[in-house]
Design an enzyme around this catalytic site. Structure first.
Site, mmCIF file in Angstrom:
data_model
loop_
_atom_site.group_PDB
_atom_site.id
_atom_site.type_symbol
_atom_site.label_atom_id
_atom_site.label_comp_id
_atom_site.label_asym_id
_atom_site.label_seq_id
_atom_site.Cartn_x
_atom_site.Cartn_y
_atom_site.Cartn_z
ATOM 1 N N GLY A 1 1.074 10.940 11.003
ATOM 2 C CA GLY A 1 -0.305 11.035 11.466
ATOM 3 C C GLY A 1 -1.148 12.018 10.681
ATOM 4 O O GLY A 1 -2.353 12.103 10.888
ATOM 5 N N LYS B 1 2.535 1.661 13.977
ATOM 6 C CA LYS B 1 2.796 3.059 14.316
ATOM 7 C C LYS B 1 4.293 3.207 14.488
ATOM 8 O O LYS B 1 4.913 2.469 15.250
ATOM 9 C CB LYS B 1 2.091 3.446 15.606
ATOM 10 C CG LYS B 1 2.379 4.860 16.071
ATOM 11 C CD LYS B 1 1.709 5.112 17.422
ATOM 12 C CE LYS B 1 2.130 6.408 18.038
ATOM 13 N NZ LYS B 1 3.494 6.378 18.570
ATOM 14 N N LYS C 1 -3.884 1.750 -0.680
ATOM 15 C CA LYS C 1 -3.794 0.356 -0.996
ATOM 16 C C LYS C 1 -3.244 -0.442 0.170
ATOM 17 O O LYS C 1 -3.473 -1.642 0.276
ATOM 18 C CB LYS C 1 -2.864 0.129 -2.183
ATOM 19 C CG LYS C 1 -3.333 0.703 -3.481
ATOM 20 C CD LYS C 1 -2.301 0.406 -4.580
ATOM 21 C CE LYS C 1 -2.653 1.123 -5.846
ATOM 22 N NZ LYS C 1 -1.616 0.975 -6.875
ATOM 23 N N THR D 1 -2.187 12.105 7.498
ATOM 24 C CA THR D 1 -3.224 11.520 6.654
ATOM 25 C C THR D 1 -4.402 11.035 7.485
ATOM 26 O O THR D 1 -5.554 11.331 7.170
ATOM 27 C CB THR D 1 -2.649 10.366 5.805
ATOM 28 O OG1 THR D 1 -1.558 10.865 5.026
ATOM 29 C CG2 THR D 1 -3.704 9.773 4.898
ATOM 30 N N ASP E 1 2.704 7.281 10.246
ATOM 31 C CA ASP E 1 4.042 7.848 10.285
ATOM 32 C C ASP E 1 3.955 9.200 10.994
ATOM 33 O O ASP E 1 4.127 9.287 12.192
ATOM 34 C CB ASP E 1 4.595 7.972 8.865
ATOM 35 C CG ASP E 1 6.071 8.315 8.822
ATOM 36 O OD1 ASP E 1 6.636 8.701 9.857
ATOM 37 O OD2 ASP E 1 6.673 8.199 7.743
#
Length: 186
Positions: free
Chosen positions: A111, A136, A49, A113, A109
């Site tokens: 990485g 980032k 989302k 995902t 965060d």
């Protein structure tokens, strides 16, 4: 008490103002439009989302033909902590084979995902695959390509402009650090 006042009570500090965000979104849109100026069309894939506000603003600023689709991926359980496992909640409506694709993500965060998503989408054989990330966190080198980056931020919990804590704070027009006692329950 108004909603914005209630939400602001839980904010430690504003990291990025609405004006700063909009200025950078315009710059990112200009970069993408320039890089894809010869493309017939690009497909912007927003990751739900969190990226919905960023994608809406970004897509309105892009001045080349493009379409928008969404994916929802989760690495979080019911609380605020990551489970480490990545799962699809919503997949794309159409195949992306031979298309110019830009993944639009709100925040990186660890990485994990984005790395997982990138690998999955790459296997679907797009003509090109790039990433556009609004935020980032300042961490060690990530093993994921970020082609278009909005801002690098401290390693703190941030909310606003689509980012949330427990599905709250998304509609703040700025990005702010959440007070630690909110997410640690103290």
């Amino acid at each position: 008490m108004k909603l914005q006042e209630i939400l602001q009570k839980n904010i430690k500090r504003v990291l990025l103002t609405e004006d700063e965000i909009q200025r950078r979104v315009k710059e990112l849109a200009d970069e993408i439009s320039r890089d894809y100026s010869q493309a017939e069309k690009i497909l912007m894939i927003g990751i739900l989302k969190g990226a919905f506000i960023f994608l809406a603003d970004l897509s309105r600023q892009i001045n080349i033909p493009h379409s928008v689709d969404f994916m929802a991926i989760s690495s979080y359980g019911k609380g605020a902590t990551s489970t480490g496992a990545v799962r699809f909640v919503l997949d794309l409506r159409e195949p992306i084979e031979n298309q110019q694709v830009v993944i639009v993500e709100d925040i990186i965060d660890t990485g994990a995902t984005l790395k997982y998503l990138y690998k999955i989408l790459q296997s679907r054989q797009p003509a090109s695959l790039r990433t556009c990330v609004l935020l980032k966190k300042q961490r060690q080198q990530l093993d994921v390509p970020i082609d278009y980056l909005g801002f690098e931020i401290p390693n703190v919990w941030v909310v606003g402009y689509g980012l949330d804590y427990a599905d709250t704070f998304r509609t703040l027009p700025y990005i702010a650090e959440l007070k630690q006692e909110i997410y640690q329950g103290t």
